[in-house]
Scaffold this active site. Structure first.
Site: not given
Length: 534
Positions: A127, A269, A312
């Site tokens: 990300n 993540d 997540e």
């Protein structure tokens, strides 16, 4: 968290000059945000010693091992210099971070795990990129350093560790910043780049440069990485000359570790900040990569299972969402930590709700925890009882390193999440607590009914329940008694027939079922974990 677990090779503790001043002497040694020296070699030593097997662990999720930014930034509240020991500030996705070891170290770790029936789950970060540190700007020639002396700078009494930005960096020089990732790659509040947005997909999480994973045009690799790879003599061998979309570059870099080393799964993540197409494409590429590795390495492969991925999505609980349709096999469950911490929530209501939600849908699962690197450490005065509750929970569960040993929050001065990521307490392990986790872990691993079975209450006082699993040729059933004191008679007639020999896996004591009843004699404060002796 590999850097905080075990140091197997002290020679790599200052890779890239981390923690060293311009004269080579140590700096920042009192910072809670420094690298501590843990590495893949130390982790592998613990695998070989049987530490994880003694806990019943069948998968190890490691912090991202890829090369992180070399320098420091101002830590939370600007209280101290902070390095990327945690793996969430990536610099080069194609290399192993020098502080953690080498590719040979990663291969040895994966092989050691597979030899013991343990799968390897790698934390991956696609990300965002890492921050622009002074050390990286100087080393790789991007951005605009407007003053020297940064190597040994420390804030004076009127400054914080954030003040290096204004003192040393010119953020208005767009030509200099074009040599970094480039405006097609990231959004950042820097001249020449798109500004950070306000949506989940465009925000700069923790002010980190946000990858434009939704960008659908092909772009070359970032200028500073191309120069880095060429200087290292790796550009041609990596096969990275081809232009791709930013997302496809990141997917290739990330799944190459699967194809080369046989990584079994990813923990994705900040998945909440990624578009679903990117998640789907990552899962598809990783699945293909693992299949290729297993075909080429049949003797090193653990099983024939497909690639696994959890994610997540901050705040996600025990409910199905679109992320499962995008390829996630599970999500991190952020609700259990507060559920089990609240006296008003009965244990059986938790168990029954989780069993109904998870075990009725083969494509749905959650990964529950007591402590987390991103939230808090569970109250150490209650960790023993909480361990029992976690390890008997339906669905998948994780042990955050140190929950089993009584590891405490970080050193004095640690702020925010740095405090949850303290060094493993090898010199002060609570041996009784560790033994408690070991017994629960082995029982759980030996009985898939605990995670996957039907949950049935047998008695309210003491709280007694069964878990029963029948799936094809697999049959498994257990009975658990919590809160019993002294010799106690338990009705197990709905689970076991008369003359069945049962063993309490916690104490090792055995008994016969007679007239549907069995007598149990728990250890002081311990659970009763009944399994059939075959």
């Amino acid at each position: 968290m590999v850097d905080r677990f075990a140091n197997g090779d002290p020679s790599n503790d200052h890779a890239y000059g981390r923690g060293l001043g311009s004269d080579g002497s140590p700096v920042h040694s009192s910072s809670p945000g420094r690298f501590h020296g843990g590495d893949l070699a130390g982790l592998t030593d613990k695998v070989r010693e049987g530490y994880f097997s003694s806990l019943g662990v069948n998968a190890i999720w490691i912090s991202s091992p890829v090369e992180q930014v070399h320098g420091w930034v101002g830590g939370e509240e600007g209280a101290y210099p902070a390095y990327a020991y945690h793996g969430y500030w990536p610099l080069d996705f194609t290399a192993i971070d020098g502080n953690l070891g080498t590719e040979d170290d990663l291969r040895a770790f994966v092989d050691a795990c597979h030899e013991r029936g343990i799968r390897v789950v790698m934390d991956v970060v696609i990300n965002h990129a890492g921050y622009n540190t002074l050390a990286d700007m100087a080393t790789f020639g991007f951005g605009a350093l407007k003053a020297d002396g940064w190597q040994d700078w420390q804030p004076d009494g009127s400054e914080s560790w954030h003040d290096y930005h204004g003192r040393f960096i010119d953020y208005a020089d767009s030509a200099a910043w074009s040599k970094w990732w480039g405006p097609a790659w990231i959004r950042a509040n820097i001249e020449g780049y798109d500004s950070c947005g306000q949506t989940d997909l465009t925000t700069c999480t923790s002010s980190l440069p946000d990858f434009k994973t939704e960008y659908d045009r092909e772009v070359p690799s970032p200028p500073f990485l191309v120069d880095k790879w060429r200087s290292e003599g790796r550009f041609d061998s990596l096969g990275l000359a081809r232009a791709r979309t930013p997302a496809n570059h990141l997917i290739k870099w990330t799944t190459d570790w699967v194809r080369r080393f046989g990584i079994d799964g990813f923990r994705l993540d900040t998945a909440r900040n990624l578009d679903l197409d990117t998640i789907s494409n990552l899962k598809r590429a990783a699945t293909s990569a693992l299949a290729a590795w297993k075909e080429e390495n049949p003797s090193r492969s653990l099983d024939d299972l497909e690639f696994w991925m959890t994610g997540e999505i901050f705040g996600h609980g025990v409910e199905r969402s679109d992320y499962f349709d995008a390829g996630l096999n599970s999500v991190i469950n952020f609700s259990f930590q507060s559920d089990v911490d609240a006296a008003r929530v009965s244990l059986d209501s938790i168990y029954a709700r989780y069993a109904r939600a998870i075990n009725g849908d083969a494509s749905f699962n959650v990964l529950s925890y007591l402590s987390s690197h991103d939230t808090k450490l569970f109250d150490r005065s209650r960790i023993r009882e909480a361990a029992t509750r976690l390890m008997l929970l339906p669905g998948a569960v994780q042990i955050f390193y140190g929950d089993e040993s009584g590891r405490l929050n970080g050193p004095p001065g640690a702020v925010g999440t740095d405090a949850t990521r303290s060094a493993m307490n090898w010199d002060s392990v609570d041996e009784q607590l560790l033994e408690h986790w070991q017994k629960l872990g082995k029982f759980r691993t030996g009985h898939p009914a605990i995670a996957m079975g039907t949950h049935t209450v047998l008695a309210d006082e003491p709280y007694t329940f069964s878990r029963t699993l029948r799936m094809g040729t697999l049959e498994d059933q257990v009975v658990v008694v919590l809160g019993a004191a002294g010799k106690t008679r338990v009705n197990v007639s709905s689970v076991y027939s008369d003359n069945t020999i049962l063993r309490d896996a916690y104490t090792g004591k055995t008994s016969f079922v007679s007239y549907g009843m069995v007598y149990v004699d728990p250890a002081d404060g311990g659970p009763v974990l009944l399994e059939e002796v075959r």
